[in-house]
Design a protein around this motif. Structure first.
Motif, short mmCIF file in Angstrom:
data_model
loop_
_atom_site.label_atom_id
_atom_site.label_comp_id
_atom_site.label_asym_id
_atom_site.label_seq_id
_atom_site.Cartn_x
_atom_site.Cartn_y
_atom_site.Cartn_z
N TYR A 29 43.34 40.84 43.89
CA TYR A 29 43.22 39.60 44.23
C TYR A 29 41.66 38.74 45.02
N ASP A 30 41.44 38.72 45.87
CA ASP A 30 40.11 38.55 46.83
C ASP A 30 39.19 39.35 46.09
N GLN A 31 39.50 40.43 46.00
CA GLN A 31 37.79 41.25 45.37
C GLN A 31 37.24 40.83 43.96
N ALA A 32 38.22 40.86 43.58
CA ALA A 32 38.61 40.31 42.25
C ALA A 32 37.31 39.38 41.80
N GLY A 33 36.04 39.10 40.86
CA GLY A 33 35.24 38.45 40.58
C GLY A 33 35.74 38.10 39.27
N VAL A 34 34.69 36.81 38.80
CA VAL A 34 35.37 36.27 37.70
C VAL A 34 34.49 36.83 36.27
N GLN A 35 33.15 36.65 37.20
CA GLN A 35 31.95 37.54 36.38
C GLN A 35 32.17 39.21 35.70
N GLU A 36 33.10 39.79 36.35
CA GLU A 36 33.10 41.31 36.21
C GLU A 36 34.18 41.22 35.43
N ALA A 62 48.05 36.25 33.54
CA ALA A 62 47.01 38.04 33.67
C ALA A 62 48.36 38.63 34.03
N VAL A 63 48.73 38.19 35.36
CA VAL A 63 49.96 39.23 36.04
C VAL A 63 51.17 38.56 34.84
N LEU A 64 51.54 37.32 34.41
CA LEU A 64 52.66 36.94 33.83
C LEU A 64 52.30 37.68 31.79
N ALA A 115 52.05 41.20 42.51
CA ALA A 115 52.81 40.50 42.62
C ALA A 115 53.42 40.32 44.22
N HIS A 116 53.73 41.57 44.61
CA HIS A 116 54.08 41.56 45.61
C HIS A 116 52.55 41.36 46.91
N GLY A 117 51.50 41.87 46.17
CA GLY A 117 50.32 41.63 47.58
C GLY A 117 49.88 40.04 47.73
N GLN A 118 50.32 38.94 46.71
CA GLN A 118 49.98 38.13 46.77
C GLN A 118 51.16 36.84 46.71
N ALA A 119 52.01 37.92 47.21
CA ALA A 119 53.65 36.52 47.38
C ALA A 119 52.90 35.65 48.21
N PHE A 122 51.03 33.07 46.20
CA PHE A 122 51.32 32.96 44.50
C PHE A 122 53.04 32.99 45.01
N PRO A 123 54.37 32.45 45.87
CA PRO A 123 55.34 32.28 45.88
C PRO A 123 56.15 32.61 45.36
N ASP A 124 56.62 31.85 43.75
CA ASP A 124 57.15 31.86 42.78
C ASP A 124 57.17 33.17 42.27
N LEU A 125 55.66 33.79 42.35
CA LEU A 125 55.37 34.29 41.56
C LEU A 125 56.41 36.10 41.02
N ILE A 126 56.99 36.84 42.24
CA ILE A 126 57.94 38.20 41.98
C ILE A 126 59.09 37.69 40.77
N ASP A 127 59.74 36.85 41.89
CA ASP A 127 60.54 35.98 40.40
C ASP A 127 60.44 36.05 39.35
N LEU A 128 59.54 35.32 38.98
CA LEU A 128 59.04 35.24 37.86
C LEU A 128 58.78 36.68 36.75
N VAL A 129 57.88 37.09 37.61
CA VAL A 129 58.18 38.57 36.73
C VAL A 129 59.51 39.40 36.74
#
Length: 208
Positions: A29-36, A62-64, A115-119, A122-129
């Motif tokens: 997440y941190d290193q990804a750029g919108v331009q790329e 994107a994850v969902l 999902a786990h790396g950004q828990a 995004f604390p709800d993302l693991i459950d949503l996935v």
């Protein structure tokens, strides 16, 4: 908005989400750029923001979207059990192997990692996935196993529990052998896990 332009907007959004997942999986997440991400999708950077507003919203969608794709693959595989044919063991082994390939595949591994790396962010993302992947698959599998039980091809059982156990027999060894998704499994390893899962499952659930 015409039907053609609406379809084009949907297609462009899907392309952006697919590109975003690829870039997030590649860099985190941190290193990804919108331009790329824009370059990967073949659109201008402002187009990404027009569709998804900001990087956090882009990541979440994107994850969902990737979770929905994994779910669709597994639900299609589970359909094999609707008409399993004469050799139930062979059909279950094929289903287990194909599900294992999806679970151990690059997309599913990246999905779990993101999902786990950004828990914390995004604390709800693991459950949503999980809702879109394992929960939906377990529900579909329970339905197929219930039908097999009613037909006398499996013993009478709680189909939800049987589905949970079938998936546990499959995913537990996959996680162990792949070192929690950090090691790519060979076809032979995947087949061994699938066949062993089915063998254990049938020992418990074949009719008396």
């Amino acid at each position: 908005m015409t039907a053609t332009s609406a379809r084009g907007r949907i297609d462009k959004r899907q392309a952006i989400l697919a590109a975003a997942f690829t870039v997030f999986a590649r860099h985190g997440y941190d290193q990804a750029g919108v331009q790329e991400i824009a370059a990967e999708a073949g659109v201008a950077k402002p187009t990404v923001y027009n569709h998804l507003a900001d990087k956090a919203n882009l990541f979440r969608h994107a994850v969902l979207a990737a979770a929905e794709e994994v779910m669709a693959e597994n639900l299609a595989i589970a359909e094999r059990l609707r008409e399993p044919g004469g050799d139930l063991r062979a059909t279950l082994e094929d289903v287990a192997y194909r599900m294992a390939r999806v679970c151990a595949g690059e997309r599913a591994r990246a999905l779990r990692s993101l999902a786990h790396g950004q828990a914390s962010r995004f604390p709800d993302l693991i459950d949503l996935v999980r809702e879109r992947t394992s929960d939906r698959l377990s529900e579909a599998l329970a339905d197929r196993l219930a039908r097999l039980s009613l037909a006398g091809r499996l013993r009478r059982c709680d189909p939800a529990l049987a589905a949970e156990q079938f998936l546990a027999l499959l995913t537990g060894p996959l996680e162990a052998r792949s070192r929690s998704g950090t090691r790519t499994l060979s076809t032979a390893d995947t087949r061994t896990v699938a066949d062993a899962a089915v063998d254990t499952f049938l020992r418990a659930y074949r009719p008396d």
